[in-house]
Design an enzyme around this catalytic site. Structure first.
Site, PDB file in Angstrom:
ATOM      1  N   PHE A 153     -18.436   6.420  -4.129  1.00 52.92           N
ATOM      2  CA  PHE A 153     -18.450   7.853  -3.839  1.00 52.92           C
ATOM      3  C   PHE A 153     -18.223   8.058  -2.349  1.00 52.92           C
ATOM      4  O   PHE A 153     -18.646   7.236  -1.537  1.00 52.92           O
ATOM      5  CB  PHE A 153     -19.808   8.453  -4.243  1.00 52.92           C
ATOM      6  CG  PHE A 153     -19.875   8.768  -5.711  1.00 52.92           C
ATOM      7  CD1 PHE A 153     -19.884   7.744  -6.650  1.00 52.92           C
ATOM      8  CD2 PHE A 153     -19.907  10.076  -6.152  1.00 52.92           C
ATOM      9  CE1 PHE A 153     -19.921   8.022  -8.001  1.00 52.92           C
ATOM     10  CE2 PHE A 153     -19.954  10.375  -7.500  1.00 52.92           C
ATOM     11  CZ  PHE A 153     -19.955   9.356  -8.425  1.00 52.92           C
ATOM     12  N   ASN A 176     -31.957  11.298   3.498  1.00 51.06           N
ATOM     13  CA  ASN A 176     -30.838  12.239   3.414  1.00 51.06           C
ATOM     14  C   ASN A 176     -31.084  13.218   2.272  1.00 51.06           C
ATOM     15  O   ASN A 176     -32.081  13.122   1.561  1.00 51.06           O
ATOM     16  CB  ASN A 176     -29.509  11.487   3.265  1.00 51.06           C
ATOM     17  CG  ASN A 176     -29.483  10.617   2.038  1.00 51.06           C
ATOM     18  OD1 ASN A 176     -29.531  11.118   0.912  1.00 51.06           O
ATOM     19  ND2 ASN A 176     -29.436   9.306   2.239  1.00 51.06           N
ATOM     20  N   LYS A 185     -11.024   5.182   2.598  1.00 48.31           N
ATOM     21  CA  LYS A 185     -12.183   4.498   2.017  1.00 48.31           C
ATOM     22  C   LYS A 185     -11.828   3.755   0.730  1.00 48.31           C
ATOM     23  O   LYS A 185     -12.368   2.687   0.462  1.00 48.31           O
ATOM     24  CB  LYS A 185     -13.276   5.530   1.745  1.00 48.31           C
ATOM     25  CG  LYS A 185     -14.649   4.941   1.741  1.00 48.31           C
ATOM     26  CD  LYS A 185     -15.713   5.999   1.812  1.00 48.31           C
ATOM     27  CE  LYS A 185     -16.010   6.417   3.241  1.00 48.31           C
ATOM     28  NZ  LYS A 185     -17.111   7.369   3.341  1.00 48.31           N
ATOM     29  N   ASP A 238     -26.654   4.481   6.166  1.00 48.56           N
ATOM     30  CA  ASP A 238     -25.738   3.573   6.864  1.00 48.56           C
ATOM     31  C   ASP A 238     -26.441   2.850   8.003  1.00 48.56           C
ATOM     32  O   ASP A 238     -26.033   1.780   8.409  1.00 48.56           O
ATOM     33  CB  ASP A 238     -24.542   4.365   7.415  1.00 48.56           C
ATOM     34  CG  ASP A 238     -23.641   4.834   6.282  1.00 48.56           C
ATOM     35  OD1 ASP A 238     -23.468   4.071   5.320  1.00 48.56           O
ATOM     36  OD2 ASP A 238     -23.140   5.976   6.347  1.00 48.56           O
TER      37      ASP A 238
HETATM   38  O1  C5P Z   1     -18.878   4.473   3.794  1.00 51.42           O
HETATM   39  P1  C5P Z   1     -19.711   5.408   3.017  1.00 51.42           P
HETATM   40  O2  C5P Z   1     -21.180   5.199   3.231  1.00 51.42           O
HETATM   41  O3  C5P Z   1     -19.325   6.847   3.139  1.00 51.42           O
HETATM   42  O4  C5P Z   1     -19.360   5.008   1.493  1.00 51.42           O
HETATM   43  C1  C5P Z   1     -19.986   5.607   0.436  1.00 51.42           C
HETATM   44  C2  C5P Z   1     -20.016   4.670  -0.733  1.00 51.42           C
HETATM   45  O5  C5P Z   1     -20.495   3.400  -0.340  1.00 51.42           O
HETATM   46  C3  C5P Z   1     -20.971   5.157  -1.802  1.00 51.42           C
HETATM   47  O6  C5P Z   1     -20.469   4.758  -3.066  1.00 51.42           O
HETATM   48  C4  C5P Z   1     -22.263   4.441  -1.435  1.00 51.42           C
HETATM   49  O7  C5P Z   1     -23.092   4.272  -2.570  1.00 51.42           O
HETATM   50  C5  C5P Z   1     -21.758   3.121  -0.907  1.00 51.42           C
HETATM   51  N1  C5P Z   1     -22.583   2.526   0.169  1.00 51.42           N
HETATM   52  C6  C5P Z   1     -23.061   1.260   0.016  1.00 51.42           C
HETATM   53  N2  C5P Z   1     -23.828   0.675   1.016  1.00 51.42           N
HETATM   54  C7  C5P Z   1     -24.081   1.335   2.152  1.00 51.42           C
HETATM   55  C8  C5P Z   1     -23.564   2.624   2.331  1.00 51.42           C
HETATM   56  C9  C5P Z   1     -22.831   3.208   1.334  1.00 51.42           C
HETATM   57  O8  C5P Z   1     -22.832   0.650  -1.008  1.00 51.42           O
HETATM   58  N3  C5P Z   1     -24.803   0.759   3.086  1.00 51.42           N
END
Ligand code: C5P
Length: 402
Positions: free
Chosen positions: A320, A205, A334, A274
C-alpha cells in the site's frame, strides 16, 4: 465455507426451495433461511430448519420480543438468495422498502443477491413488475429464471420458478465470479504500529486498521485461511481469522516473517512506522529541567522489501502507498522499488477517504504496468476487489479489466 442467507417468500414454489437449500448444504454451504410470514403458511419453518441445520428466522423480533440482529445476517452473508421471489418482493426490493426481516436484510446487505422470481404470468408481464426487474438488474442483482410452463394458478406461461438445480448452479456461478481463494493461505497486516519513547508514550499514526480488517474479511469470505497481523485497533477481528496482535514495527516484522513463508499471498496494509526512537527510556521521560527534547530516530526494517527479496516463487505480494500529493508518480516509483505485484495507492489527504475513514479511493498499479483507477467506495468493497485481483494472479480467476 460460503455463508448464504436464503430468503423464502409466499409463492407456491416455496416447496421447491427446500430442495435448493438441501443441495446447497450438500455442497458445503452454511445456509440460514429467512422466511416471510406468508411463506410460513406454505412450508413449515421446521422443514427448513431440518434441511439447513440452522434456526429459521421469520420476524424482526424473536420469541421473547427482542430484536433479531438482522444487520449481522446481512453483513455475514457471502450471498443472499430469494427463491421464490414474488412480485411483491421484487417491488419492495426495487424501491428500498424494508418492512420485515427478509426485506430489511436485503436492504442492509452488501453481498451479491440472486433472485428466482415466481408468479402468475399476468403479474410477471405487468409493466410495474417489468420495470422493477429492470431496476434490480441495473443495480447488479442476479436472476435465475423464471421459466415458461404450467403455473400453480392453472395457467400456462412465463413465471414458473427455476428448478432447484438451476438455482444452485447460479449460486455457484456467482461464487466463481467473486473469485476463489479456497485452499489458499493469506497473510494480511493491518493498523498502525506504535514505537515506544518510554513506558507511557509512543510514536504512532492515524491508521485505524479498517482497510486491513476488510481485506482479511474478504479473503476469508473467498475461502482462504487467513492470518491477520494487527497493530493496536478498536476493531473486532473478522470471524474465522487467526489474529496475531503486535505493537512495534519490529514485532510486526517478526510475526510476518514467521507466517509469510507458508502463504500464497501477503497483503501489507499496515501503516508501519518508518522510523522508531533509537532508544526507549525505561522510565518515564521527565519534563523538569528541560527546555527542549531531541529525539533520535532510526529506520525500522522494511518488511515489504524483505518479503519481496526472499519470497517463494508464485507468492503474490500486495503493498500500500498512502500518499499526500503527487500520488501516481510516487506510487509508480514504489511499485518498482518494493517489488510487489499490486500496489494500492491512495491519497490520504482527500476528505472522507484513506486513514480512519470508511471509504477509500485508490488506484491499483500492477507489475505489468497496467493501472486501474477506482471510484470512492466502501473499504469492504475495495477489499473484495483487491482480493479478486489477487485470486486472479493466483490462478483462481482471470484478471478483471475495466
Ligand atoms: O515506503 P512506504 O512506507 O510508503 O511503503 C508502504 C508499504 O510498505 C505498505 O504496504 C507498508 O505496509 C509497507 N512497509 C513495510 N515496512 C515498513 C514500512 C512500510 O513493510 N517499515
Amino acid at each position: 465455507m460460503n455463508h448464504i442467507v436464503f430468503g423464502v417468500t409466499g409463492g407456491i414454489a416455496a416447496y421447491k426451495a427446500v430442495e435448493a437449500v438441501r443441495q446447497l448444504v450438500l455442497r458445503g454451504c452454511d445456509v440460514k433461511v429467512v422466511m416471510t410470514e406468508h411463506a410460513t403458511r406454505l412450508v413449515g419453518p421446521e422443514t427448513f430448519r431440518a434441511v439447513s441445520g440452522n434456526p429459521v428466522a421469520v420476524s424482526l423480533f424473536d420469541a421473547e420480543g427482542k430484536p433479531i440482529e438482522h444487520i449481522y445476517l446481512a453483513r455475514d452473508a457471502d450471498l443472499v438468495i430469494v427463491a421464490p421471489a414474488t412480485a411483491n418482493l421484487l417491488a419492495k426490493m426495487a424501491h428500498g422498502i424494508a418492512d420485515d426481516l427478509l426485506t430489511t436484510t436485503l436492504l442492509a446487505t452488501r453481498a451479491p443477491v440472486l433472485l428466482a422470481p415466481a408468479m402468475n404470468n399476468l403479474m410477471y408481464r405487468h409493466p410495474a413488475t417489468q420495470h422493477n426487474l429492470r431496476l434490480l438488474r441495473e443495480r447488479g442483482v442476479h436472476f435465475v429464471g423464471p421459466e415458461s410452463g404450467a403455473l400453480a394458478c392453472g395457467e400456462e406461461g412465463e413465471g414458473r420458478m427455476a428448478e432447484p438445480q438451476q438455482i444452485v448452479d447460479a449460486a455457484m456461478g456467482i461464487f466463481a465470479l467473486e473469485g476463489d481463494l479456497s485452499g489458499k493461505r493469506v497473510l494480511v497486516t493491518a493498523g498502525g504500529t506504535r514505537e515506544p519513547l518510554d513506558p507511557v508514550r509512543y510514536i504512532g499514526n492515524r491508521s485505524s486498521g479498517k482497510m486491513g480488517y476488510a481485506l482479511a474479511a474478504a479473503s476469508r469470505r473467498m475461502g482462504a485461511e487467513v492470518t491477520l497481523v494487527s497493530g493496536p485497533t478498536h476493531l473486532q477481528p473478522p470471524a474465522g481469522v487467526e489474529l496475531v496482535r503486535v505493537e512495534t514495527a519490529a514485532e510486526m516484522r517478526e510475526a510476518v516473517m514467521a507466517v509469510a513463508p507458508g502463504c500464497d499471498a501477503v497483503i501489507m496494509a499496515a501503516a508501519v512506522a518508518d522510523f522508531a526512537p533509537r532508544e526507549s527510556s525505561g522510565d518515564k521521560i521527565k519534563r523538569r529541567g528541560k527546555e527542549s527534547l531531541t529525539l533520535e530516530l532510526v529506520r525500522t526494517p522494511d518488511i515489504l522489501g524483505e518479503l519481496s527479496e526472499g519470497r517463494a516463487a508464485g507468492q503474490v505480494l500486495v503493498g500500500f502507498a498512502a500518499e499526500t500529493g503527487d500520488l501516481l508518480a510516487r506510487a509508480r516509483e514504489k511499485l518498482g522499488a518494493k517489488g510487489v505485484d499490486i500496489l494500492v495507492a491512495n491519497d490520504v489527504s482527500l476528505p472522507g477517504s484513506g486513514f480512519d475513514a470508511d471509504y477509500n479511493r485508490a488506484v491499483l498499479l500492477f507489475r505489468d504496468g497496467t493501472e486501474r483507477a477506482l471510484d470512492l467506495m466502501p473499504k469492504a468493497e475495495l477489499a473484495a476487489l483487491i482480493m479478486r485481483e489477487v485470486a486472479g494472479l493466483l490462478g483462481g480467476k482471470a484478471r478483471e479489466r475495466p
